[in-house]
Design an enzyme around this catalytic site. Structure first.
Site, PDB file in Angstrom:
ATOM      1  N   VAL A  61       0.721  -1.267  -0.046  1.00  0.00           N
ATOM      2  CA  VAL A  61       0.045  -0.008  -0.053  1.00  0.00           C
ATOM      3  C   VAL A  61       0.879   1.120  -0.296  1.00  0.00           C
ATOM      4  CG1 VAL A  61      -0.340   0.221   2.632  1.00  0.00           C
ATOM      5  CG2 VAL A  61      -2.075   0.770   0.956  1.00  0.00           C
ATOM      6  N   TYR A  62       1.943   1.028   0.289  1.00  0.00           N
ATOM      7  CA  TYR A  62       2.905   2.280   0.235  1.00  0.00           C
ATOM      8  C   TYR A  62       3.202   2.870  -1.207  1.00  0.00           C
ATOM      9  CZ  TYR A  62       4.612   0.950   5.051  1.00  0.00           C
ATOM     10  OH  TYR A  62       4.653   0.731   6.221  1.00  0.00           O
ATOM     11  N   SER A  63       2.475   4.033  -1.380  1.00  0.00           N
ATOM     12  CA  SER A  63       2.628   4.653  -2.760  1.00  0.00           C
ATOM     13  C   SER A  63       1.891   3.659  -3.899  1.00  0.00           C
ATOM     14  CB  SER A  63       3.947   5.153  -3.027  1.00  0.00           C
ATOM     15  OG  SER A  63       4.461   6.179  -2.105  1.00  0.00           O
TER      16      SER A  63
END
Length: 344
Positions: A61-63
């Site tokens: 989900v990071y970036s």
């Protein structure tokens, strides 16, 4: 660099690990954390390895997956020197199968993470949150298969409540599935809720804490002072809004003590805040992030020394908050303390 066992497992991890949430930098949250590109990431990785930090943490989900992509490119040629940790469970889209930890989603998430990270295996794969819609047996059976396939080495959780983690461990024990050996948690001088239930659970069950946001969502960077405006260019308003609120007076009381100890030790406020965490029970590794080399080098200065007992006591007292029920009787009533003494 000091290395510790990750919970009750054979995996040894550095007491400081690097969080790749600043890599790529897309969206309202991660864009404010940092926008590190591949070349910059490679430089940060090299500084980490020079200091003995060989564990790098990310999440799908990071970036929108770009953090894993940048990390994978930055680690080209270095895979045998590093440990990679990543996570999945949070939404990656609006579709019905774009969130959670169903068998279908987990298999797809792991395969896509492997491609982005340019690796054949993930050293530590963590569930980014508890999925109440999927049976725990299904989740752990799938993770067991992924371990047997060699795609995952160890498993962990992140942001679980006590009952959620304990239920997972119980299912693993009853079916012979791999146990979660790590719990990635929020823990800082401005947020000590981890101590109430999750820390005693970790001690009892052999689950090591991997601490995220050790500087309290940017509040303990040394830039926040009593009777002083937030410095120009600070991103505290953007980042702290995603985390739990902290009473201003409580924060300033902690910062006052940090400032005093900084004067006594010659260390910076962030270094002291991180060093305090490294002395807490169950903490296996503290995840540090950095938008640039200067921040990284400063955070790396949190190891190689220890706070004195009186300094730890002052920080404990300044940061203390009454636990919620049913935890507070153990701190305040002698009768409860005799049969259930406090962990810290």
């Amino acid at each position: 660099m000091e290395y510790r066992q990750l919970g009750k497992s054979g995996l040894r991890v550095p007491v400081l690990s690097f969080g790749a949430g600043t890599f790529a930098g897309k969206g309202p949250l991660f864009g404010n954390w940092g926008t590190t590109n591949v070349d910059e990431a490679r430089q940060l990785v090299e500084i980490c390895l020079e200091a003995g930090v060989n564990l790098f943490d990310s999440a799908d989900v990071y970036s929108d997956g770009d953090s894993e992509t940048v990390l994978g490119k930055a680690l080209v040629g270095l895979r045998d020197q590093v440990l990679i940790s990543t996570k999945a469970a949070l939404p990656m889209g609006d579709g019905p199968m774009d969130a959670g930890t169903s068998r279908s989603r987990l298999i797809k998430s792991v395969d896509e993470a492997l491609k982005r990270l340019q690796t054949d295996y993930i050293d530590l794969f963590q569930l980014h949150g508890f999925d109440k819609f999927t049976p725990v047996e299904e989740v752990l059976y799938t993770l067991d298969n992924l371990v047997r396939q060699g795609k995952i080495r160890y498993i962990g959780a992140s942001n679980f409540s006590g009952w959620e983690l304990m239920k997972s461990l119980g299912v693993s024990d009853s079916h012979g599935y791999p146990r979660q050996v790590a719990h990635q948690v929020y823990y800082s001088l401005t947020g000590r809720d981890y101590e109430w239930e999750l820390m005693p659970l970790g001690m009892d069950q052999g689950v090591g804490a991997m601490v995220w946001s050790p500087l309290g969502w940017g509040r303990l960077t040394g830039k926040i002072r009593r009777n002083a405006p937030i410095p120009e260019g600070s991103r505290l308003h953007e980042t702290a809004s995603f985390g739990p609120p902290v009473d201003d007076e409580h924060l300033y009381g902690i910062v006052d003590v940090l400032d005093d100890i900084a004067g006594e030790t010659g260390k910076t406020v962030p270094q002291i805040a991180i060093n305090w965490l490294l002395q807490r029970p169950t903490v296996s590794s503290v995840i540090i992030g950095a938008r640039n080399q200067q921040q990284l080098r400063d955070n790396l200065g949190a190891v190689g020394w220890s706070l004195q007992p009186d300094q730890v006591k002052r920080l404990d007292e300044a940061s203390y908050q009454m636990p919620a029920y049913p935890y507070y009787p153990y701190r305040t009533q002698e009768g409860f303390a005799r049969i259930n003494p406090p962990v810290v």
